[in-house]
Scaffold this active site. Structure first.
Site, PDB file in Angstrom:
ATOM      1  N   ARG A  98       0.814  -1.211   0.000  1.00  0.00           N
ATOM      2  CA  ARG A  98       0.000   0.000   0.000  1.00  0.00           C
ATOM      3  C   ARG A  98       0.848   1.261   0.000  1.00  0.00           C
ATOM      4  NH1 ARG A  98      -4.002   0.467  -2.373  1.00  0.00           N
ATOM      5  NH2 ARG A  98      -2.830   2.183  -3.279  1.00  0.00           N
ATOM      6  N   LYS A 146       1.278  24.943  -3.321  1.00  0.00           N
ATOM      7  CA  LYS A 146       0.066  24.268  -2.850  1.00  0.00           C
ATOM      8  C   LYS A 146       0.263  22.758  -2.937  1.00  0.00           C
ATOM      9  CE  LYS A 146      -2.704  28.218  -4.296  1.00  0.00           C
ATOM     10  NZ  LYS A 146      -3.708  28.752  -5.251  1.00  0.00           N
ATOM     11  N   LYS A 178       3.092  39.384  -2.772  1.00  0.00           N
ATOM     12  CA  LYS A 178       1.739  39.029  -3.176  1.00  0.00           C
ATOM     13  C   LYS A 178       0.748  40.104  -2.726  1.00  0.00           C
ATOM     14  CE  LYS A 178       0.639  34.642  -3.007  1.00  0.00           C
ATOM     15  NZ  LYS A 178       0.613  34.292  -4.448  1.00  0.00           N
ATOM     16  N   GLU A 212       3.247  40.093  -7.572  1.00  0.00           N
ATOM     17  CA  GLU A 212       1.914  39.722  -8.042  1.00  0.00           C
ATOM     18  C   GLU A 212       1.068  40.982  -8.181  1.00  0.00           C
ATOM     19  OE1 GLU A 212      -0.465  36.368  -6.164  1.00  0.00           O
ATOM     20  OE2 GLU A 212      -1.586  38.124  -5.469  1.00  0.00           O
ATOM     21  N   ASP A 233      -2.339  38.031 -11.917  1.00  0.00           N
ATOM     22  CA  ASP A 233      -3.172  37.097 -11.156  1.00  0.00           C
ATOM     23  C   ASP A 233      -4.649  37.303 -11.446  1.00  0.00           C
ATOM     24  OD1 ASP A 233      -3.502  35.028  -9.184  1.00  0.00           O
ATOM     25  OD2 ASP A 233      -4.216  36.573  -7.805  1.00  0.00           O
TER      26      ASP A 233
END
Length: 294
Positions: A98, A146, A178, A212, A233
């Site tokens: 597994r 992410k 950002k 960004e 963005d």
């Protein structure tokens, strides 16, 4: 970034998680001397990533297990293909099964999705009035941060197996201003251009600075500050095209935000250098692979 030390640590942790006190089922049902042979078989089409890690799981369980891969990372495979043969003590084959599959299925899922996005970029060649990227020969598909906590190196390696490129590995690798940074700076009375120039004076000459922006009118400040990369963005395709024209080769242009395979050809044709896609790692579906006993 996917080093032997990282691989070994992750595999040992995964095996310990799955069988902290041993495999009770095998201990109660399988004779110690029993030996067997299994094949890793594709249940669907895909792109391979993690075949050596799949093998390492079995070797960590028992160094005497023999694994013969029939494919290398980055290769495409079709349903029904045998991807590897594994032989050794049955108890150990069943105990490691597994964990080995979890790694290779997840990583191959990322590689497969990435390859689909890379292929979609190629469709930009057929989009009317396309603009060639200004920095690279072809628009690059890149990942994001992410990723599954603790498995970032595995996820990002899988992206490269599918023909994609890695964005920064973490917060320590590059400066990236950002939207929330911009908002925080604004509250302190600091504009974007001033912030970029301040950062440039303080970091080493090899440090990359990305900014960004979420509006066309922010591009001027990013350029004035000397950003190396400007990320557009959540822009519409039309605004991406306008952004590329405004930047005019003075910075690498990255597009991001809700990128789908359907949108990618038009976004690439708008002239961006990089398209970053969070879905490559945060919304991936594992490829269906199985172990068949001979």
């Amino acid at each position: 970034m996917l080093t032997r030390q990282i691989i070994r640590k992750a595999i040992r942790a995964a095996l310990e998680e799955d069988a902290p006190y041993g495999d009770i089922t095998c201990a109660m049902t399988i004779p110690v001397e029993a030996r067997g042979k299994v094949r890793l078989v594709a249940r669907e089409n895909g792109v391979m990533s993690g075949i050596s890690i799949f093998a390492d799981v079995f070797r960590e369980q028992n160094p005497g297990i023999v694994i013969v891969p029939a494919i290398t990372d980055g290769d495409a495979f079709t349903v029904g293909r045998t991807l590897a043969e594994i032989s050794g003590p049955v108890r150990d084959l069943l105990t490691a099964e597994r964990v080995a599959l979890n790694f290779v299925q997840h990583m191959s899922g990322i590689a497969t999705m990435t390859a689909a996005f890379v292929h979609a970029v190629a469709q930009a060649e057929s989009v009317h009035n396309r603009h060639r990227p200004r920095t690279y020969a072809h628009t690059r598909i890149a990942d994001t941060r992410k990723t599954i906590p603790g498995l970032r190196s595995f996820d990002k390696y899988a992206v490269t197996c599918g023909g994609g490129f890695n964005h920064r590995y973490g917060l320590s690798d590059a400066v990236m201003i950002k939207d929330n940074h911009v908002a925080a700076l604004h509250d302190q009375g600091i504009d974007m251009a001033e912030a970029i120039r301040h950062i440039r004076e303080r970091v080493g000459h090899t440090m990359h600075i990305e900014v960004e922006v979420d509006r066309l009118d922010q591009i001027g400040a990013a350029l004035a500050g000397g950003a190396d990369t400007i990320m557009l963005d959540n822009f519409s395709v039309e605004d991406i095209r306008k952004g590329v024209e405004r930047i005019d080769g003075r910075a690498i242009v990255e597009a991001s935000g809700n990128m789908t395979i359907e949108r990618v050809p038009a976004v690439a044709a708008a002239g961006v250098d990089v398209i970053s896609v969070g879905a490559l790692t945060h919304s991936v579906r594992s490829i269906d692979l199985g172990l068949d006993w001979d």
